[in-house]
Design an enzyme around this catalytic site. Structure first.
Site, short mmCIF file in Angstrom:
data_model
loop_
_atom_site.label_atom_id
_atom_site.label_comp_id
_atom_site.label_asym_id
_atom_site.label_seq_id
_atom_site.Cartn_x
_atom_site.Cartn_y
_atom_site.Cartn_z
N ASP A 8 37.00 32.29 -108.31
CA ASP A 8 36.47 32.76 -109.58
C ASP A 8 37.04 31.82 -110.65
O ASP A 8 38.16 32.01 -111.12
CB ASP A 8 36.90 34.20 -109.84
CG ASP A 8 36.36 34.74 -111.15
OD1 ASP A 8 35.25 34.34 -111.55
OD2 ASP A 8 37.07 35.54 -111.80
N GLU A 70 31.86 30.91 -108.17
CA GLU A 70 30.91 31.52 -109.11
C GLU A 70 30.14 30.43 -109.86
O GLU A 70 30.73 29.46 -110.34
CB GLU A 70 31.65 32.41 -110.10
CG GLU A 70 30.72 33.14 -111.07
CD GLU A 70 31.46 34.09 -111.99
OE1 GLU A 70 31.41 33.88 -113.21
OE2 GLU A 70 32.10 35.03 -111.47
N ASP A 143 40.19 39.11 -111.77
CA ASP A 143 39.92 37.77 -111.26
C ASP A 143 40.21 37.68 -109.76
O ASP A 143 39.51 36.98 -109.03
CB ASP A 143 40.79 36.73 -112.00
CG ASP A 143 40.70 36.89 -113.50
OD1 ASP A 143 39.86 36.22 -114.11
OD2 ASP A 143 41.48 37.69 -114.05
#
Length: 208
Positions: A8, A70, A143
């Site tokens: 992430d 991501e 996260d």
């Protein structure tokens, strides 16, 4: 053993999570942490610090065979988008040097896969990641959970026969996983497959 690294990306906080794919329905938690850099430090030093930490994971004892990250998407906070893009670039560079395939997923794709709902709240993602990986305590901060959710999403993508031919073959041969018929999928997996099929049809109709 096939290990998937979920990332992430972020300049201040970068979540990273490692899981091992045992089968299509059995994933094992290996490691999760949130890499950080101080906002007062020069940009080049922050990128060096985070890049070095990511390379440590790529070259560690549990070397990932695949990376899920991501996808950068537009939003109002431009500095945040820039940080995500910069870290994503470092990941892509480091992965390419090592021959590790990378696949990107949007936040909605991850939410749909993990929870069955493309607009799920953070708390729902954390709860499902905890359940899927059989964790004793929820991964925090968000996260960390997002990184694991990305890894889970990609593990299921590979188990359905996605990715490169060699990756899919490795999953099917080493883990004895074969793509399941629609009737054998979970609700979340059925929704994900339908979304993929719709996306494919839309793309097929685009003129170039």
């Amino acid at each position: 053993m096939r290990v998937v690294l979920g990332i992430d990306p972020g300049l201040t906080r970068c979540g990273v999570g490692l899981i091992e794919v045992k089968s299509a329905r059995r994933l094992e938690f290996l490691h999760v942490e949130v890499l950080r850099s101080a906002v007062e430090d020069p940009l080049e030093q922050r990128l060096l610090q985070l890049g070095s930490a990511i390379e440590r994971l790529l070259d560690g004892l549990e070397k990932p065979a695949d990376i899920a990250i991501e996808r950068v998407f537009a939003q109002e906070n431009l500095p945040s988008v820039m940080g995500v893009a910069q870290i994503s670039g470092i990941v892509l560079y480091a992965a390419a040097k090592r021959g590790i395939p990378v696949k990107m997923y949007t936040p909605n794709e991850v939410k749909l896969q993990v929870t069955g709902y493309g607009a799920a709240e953070k708390s729902q993602i954390i709860a499902m990641v905890t359940k899927i990986l059989g964790l004793q305590t929820p991964p925090k901060p968000a996260d960390a959970a997002d990184a694991l959710a990305l890894a889970i999403t990609h593990a299921w993508f590979l188990a359905r026969g996605g990715g490169s031919q060699s990756a899919a073959a490795g999953i099917n041969q080493n883990l004895r996983v074969t793509p399941k018929p629609a009737s054998a999928l979970t609700a979340a997996q059925r929704a994900w497959r339908e979304a993929e099929q719709k996306t494919g049809r839309r793309r097929g109709g685009i003129r170039r």
